[in-house]
Design a protein around this motif. Structure first.
Motif, PDB file in Angstrom:
ATOM      1  N   GLU A  34       0.752  -1.231  -0.071  1.00 22.63           N
ATOM      2  CA  GLU A  34      -0.096   0.134   0.097  1.00 22.63           C
ATOM      3  C   GLU A  34       1.020   1.238   0.038  1.00 22.63           C
ATOM      4  OE1 GLU A  34      -4.171   0.934   2.368  1.00 22.63           O
ATOM      5  OE2 GLU A  34      -2.364   1.061   3.729  1.00 22.63           O
ATOM      6  N   SER A  35       2.066   1.195   0.685  1.00 27.47           N
ATOM      7  CA  SER A  35       2.634   2.338   0.902  1.00 27.47           C
ATOM      8  C   SER A  35       3.605   2.732  -0.445  1.00 27.47           C
ATOM      9  CB  SER A  35       3.885   2.277   1.982  1.00 27.47           C
ATOM     10  OG  SER A  35       4.684   3.515   2.045  1.00 27.47           O
ATOM     11  N   ARG A  36       3.849   1.676  -1.047  1.00 27.58           N
ATOM     12  CA  ARG A  36       4.851   1.893  -2.402  1.00 27.58           C
ATOM     13  C   ARG A  36       3.681   2.239  -3.288  1.00 27.58           C
ATOM     14  NH1 ARG A  36       6.326  -3.770  -5.520  1.00 27.58           N
ATOM     15  NH2 ARG A  36       3.953  -3.855  -5.731  1.00 27.58           N
ATOM     16  N   SER A  37       2.327   1.932  -3.394  1.00 26.99           N
ATOM     17  CA  SER A  37       1.254   2.379  -4.260  1.00 26.99           C
ATOM     18  C   SER A  37       0.967   3.903  -4.177  1.00 26.99           C
ATOM     19  CB  SER A  37       0.004   1.517  -4.350  1.00 26.99           C
ATOM     20  OG  SER A  37      -0.879   1.823  -5.375  1.00 26.99           O
ATOM     21  N   LEU A  38       0.909   4.189  -2.993  1.00 22.15           N
ATOM     22  CA  LEU A  38       0.836   5.694  -2.448  1.00 22.15           C
ATOM     23  C   LEU A  38       1.930   6.411  -3.024  1.00 22.15           C
ATOM     24  CD1 LEU A  38      -1.223   5.169   0.965  1.00 22.15           C
ATOM     25  CD2 LEU A  38      -2.200   5.799  -1.412  1.00 22.15           C
ATOM     26  N   SER A  39       3.069   6.004  -2.809  1.00 22.02           N
ATOM     27  CA  SER A  39       3.952   6.882  -3.584  1.00 22.02           C
ATOM     28  C   SER A  39       3.952   7.152  -4.878  1.00 22.02           C
ATOM     29  CB  SER A  39       5.408   6.233  -3.065  1.00 22.02           C
ATOM     30  OG  SER A  39       5.561   5.825  -1.374  1.00 22.02           O
ATOM     31  N   VAL A  40       3.688   5.870  -5.797  1.00 20.15           N
ATOM     32  CA  VAL A  40       3.500   5.981  -7.026  1.00 20.15           C
ATOM     33  C   VAL A  40       2.410   7.014  -7.135  1.00 20.15           C
ATOM     34  CG1 VAL A  40       2.996   5.232  -9.184  1.00 20.15           C
ATOM     35  CG2 VAL A  40       4.620   3.860  -7.617  1.00 20.15           C
ATOM     36  N   LEU A  84       1.432  14.670  -8.743  1.00 18.13           N
ATOM     37  CA  LEU A  84       2.422  15.895  -8.928  1.00 18.13           C
ATOM     38  C   LEU A  84       2.737  16.188 -10.176  1.00 18.13           C
ATOM     39  CD1 LEU A  84       3.535  18.280  -6.980  1.00 18.13           C
ATOM     40  CD2 LEU A  84       5.566  16.732  -6.939  1.00 18.13           C
ATOM     41  N   PHE A  85       3.141  15.050 -10.993  1.00 20.64           N
ATOM     42  CA  PHE A  85       3.486  15.470 -12.431  1.00 20.64           C
ATOM     43  C   PHE A  85       2.305  15.882 -13.255  1.00 20.64           C
ATOM     44  CE2 PHE A  85       3.157  13.286 -16.466  1.00 20.64           C
ATOM     45  CZ  PHE A  85       4.001  13.895 -17.333  1.00 20.64           C
ATOM     46  N   MET A  86       1.330  15.188 -12.957  1.00 21.02           N
ATOM     47  CA  MET A  86       0.095  15.567 -13.814  1.00 21.02           C
ATOM     48  C   MET A  86      -0.660  16.922 -13.471  1.00 21.02           C
ATOM     49  SD  MET A  86      -2.280  11.862 -14.173  1.00 21.02           S
ATOM     50  CE  MET A  86      -2.533  11.730 -12.371  1.00 21.02           C
ATOM     51  N   ALA A  87      -0.437  17.230 -11.948  1.00 25.45           N
ATOM     52  CA  ALA A  87      -0.970  18.595 -11.676  1.00 25.45           C
ATOM     53  C   ALA A  87      -0.087  19.674 -12.390  1.00 25.45           C
ATOM     54  CB  ALA A  87      -0.882  18.822 -10.279  1.00 25.45           C
ATOM     55  N   LEU A 147      -1.792   4.065 -16.371  1.00 22.30           N
ATOM     56  CA  LEU A 147      -0.762   3.334 -15.348  1.00 22.30           C
ATOM     57  C   LEU A 147      -1.042   3.426 -14.129  1.00 22.30           C
ATOM     58  CD1 LEU A 147       2.487   4.381 -17.676  1.00 22.30           C
ATOM     59  CD2 LEU A 147       1.334   2.276 -17.526  1.00 22.30           C
ATOM     60  N   LEU A 148      -1.445   4.469 -13.751  1.00 21.52           N
ATOM     61  CA  LEU A 148      -1.630   4.904 -12.232  1.00 21.52           C
ATOM     62  C   LEU A 148      -2.931   3.931 -11.895  1.00 21.52           C
ATOM     63  CD1 LEU A 148      -1.335   8.474 -11.537  1.00 21.52           C
ATOM     64  CD2 LEU A 148       0.146   6.648 -10.636  1.00 21.52           C
ATOM     65  N   TRP A 149      -3.867   3.931 -12.614  1.00 20.32           N
ATOM     66  CA  TRP A 149      -5.164   2.986 -12.160  1.00 20.32           C
ATOM     67  C   TRP A 149      -4.810   1.464 -12.174  1.00 20.32           C
ATOM     68  CZ3 TRP A 149      -7.222  -0.807 -15.349  1.00 20.32           C
ATOM     69  CH2 TRP A 149      -8.332  -1.646 -14.591  1.00 20.32           C
ATOM     70  N   SER A 150      -4.035   1.018 -13.084  1.00 19.12           N
ATOM     71  CA  SER A 150      -3.553  -0.244 -13.091  1.00 19.12           C
ATOM     72  C   SER A 150      -2.605  -0.650 -12.056  1.00 19.12           C
ATOM     73  CB  SER A 150      -2.974  -0.668 -14.598  1.00 19.12           C
ATOM     74  OG  SER A 150      -1.686  -0.100 -14.761  1.00 19.12           O
ATOM     75  N   PHE A 151      -1.652   0.208 -11.778  1.00 16.36           N
ATOM     76  CA  PHE A 151      -0.886  -0.027 -10.426  1.00 16.36           C
ATOM     77  C   PHE A 151      -1.735  -0.237  -9.313  1.00 16.36           C
ATOM     78  CE2 PHE A 151       2.287   0.865  -7.357  1.00 16.36           C
ATOM     79  CZ  PHE A 151       3.333   0.058  -7.799  1.00 16.36           C
ATOM     80  N   HIS A 152      -2.621   0.848  -9.004  1.00 14.84           N
ATOM     81  CA  HIS A 152      -3.538   0.989  -7.855  1.00 14.84           C
ATOM     82  C   HIS A 152      -4.379  -0.313  -7.615  1.00 14.84           C
ATOM     83  CE1 HIS A 152      -1.899   4.547  -6.675  1.00 14.84           C
ATOM     84  NE2 HIS A 152      -2.517   5.456  -7.652  1.00 14.84           N
TER      85      HIS A 152
END
Length: 328
Positions: A22-28, A34-37, A148-153
């Protein structure tokens, strides 16, 4: 007792593994948002597009949420202490509730702004034209990032046995952000292609029309998240499916002990499912026997309900006192 201790050790190992995932996923999530913002705010200003700015603001909220979620995740499984007699499970429900509120607030702000722009256009005020040049690069890059974020989460959520409401909400937010990006890109692309054709009347406010439609579609989803989190904080009973599963899980322990189940209540708070078992053993019992039975119930409950906890209440009565005994 040795078997129970062994099971507890296995559960502690499993909990630590889930927390690492969970911590790894939240770091990603944090750095991806931040990049998308940053990309959304820069591209929105260059393109003069409210839809892109809205996309960037969603990502900015996502960055702050992921940062807060990491802190919550580290201590969410901590047991009761002097500061929090009931533990820290409520933090997850609080996070989900207030993140949903923040997203609803952003949606309502965007809807109000879009309606104002459309109203001003109808009144004769022409907004500044859109700059379509930066849009292709932006929508392509952000769409891929959201996917990519959705699939990772999502896959991390599955690896944690779908027990984390935080990861479920992060996956949903990434999916919705991606849908906003794709829909806004398709809508703005249609406006660009047909700006001299059938869409000519709405070209000046096409951006606001897209924002309005997307926000109206999204409000229902986040309103459900808000109601769900608020219901957990209010102590609303868990679903009938959870109740049926819990009864089946405890049936063996109760049958072997020989007592009578008077009542059972189940509430869900974050990823923790608290089962209140009102039980009449039908005979004098020692504290050690009660502790042993309680631990057996916890072990059995966790075979089917991850993160379940059982509070065993020895009583002749169900959760509500009979009228003749009620102190209220």
């Amino acid at each position: 007792m040795d078997a129970i201790l062994e099971i507890c050790e296995m559960q502690d190992y499993d909990t630590d593994r889930k927390k690492r995932l969970e911590s790894r996923s939240l770091s990603v999530a944090m750095w991806g948002n931040l990049f998308m913002a940053a990309a959304g705010l820069v591209a929105g200003l260059l393109a003069n597009s409210s839809a892109i700015l809205l996309d960037g603001l969603f990502s900015l909220i996502g960055f702050g949420s992921a940062l807060l979620a990491r802190r919550i995740s580290r201590r969410i499984d901590a047991g009761p202490d002097n500061a929090r007699p009931l533990g820290y499970a409520a933090d997850e429900a609080i996070f989900v509730t207030f993140r949903a509120i923040s997203l609803l607030g952003l949606l309502l702000f965007a809807v109000t702004n879009a309606i104002r722009n459309i109203y001003n256009y109808i009144g004769g005020m022409i907004p500044e034209p859109l700059n379509f040049a930066p849009m292709i690069t932006y929508f392509t890059g952000i769409g891929l990032t959201c996917a990519l974020l959705w699939s990772f989460h999502y896959f991390t959520w599955c690896k944690t046995e779908k027990s984390s409401a935080i990861l479920r909400l992060e996956a949903k937010a990434a999916l919705f952000d991606g849908l906003i990006t794709v829909s806004a890109g398709a809508g703005l692309g249609a406006i660009y292609l047909f700006r001299d054709g059938p869409l000519a009347p709405i070209v000046p406010v096409g951006d606001s029309v897209i924002v309005l439609l997307l926000c109206l579609l999204a409000i229902g989803s986040y309103a459900r998240e808000f109601r769900g989190g608020l219901g957990e904080l209010a102590g609303v009973s868990a679903s009938p499916a959870h109740l049926a599963t819990a009864r089946r899980a405890l049936r063996s322990a109760i049958a072997e002990d020989g007592g009578r189940l008077q009542d059972m209540s189940i509430t869900k708070l974050g990823r923790t499912i608290l089962m209140m078992v009102y039980y009449d053993p039908g005979r004098p019992v020692s504290a050690a026997e009660i502790d042993s039975l309680n631990l057996r119930m916890i072990r059995d409950a966790r075979t089917t309900l991850t993160n379940a906890d059982v509070l065993l209440v020895i009583s002749e009565h169900p959760r509500r006192w009979p009228d003749e005994l009620s102190p209220y």
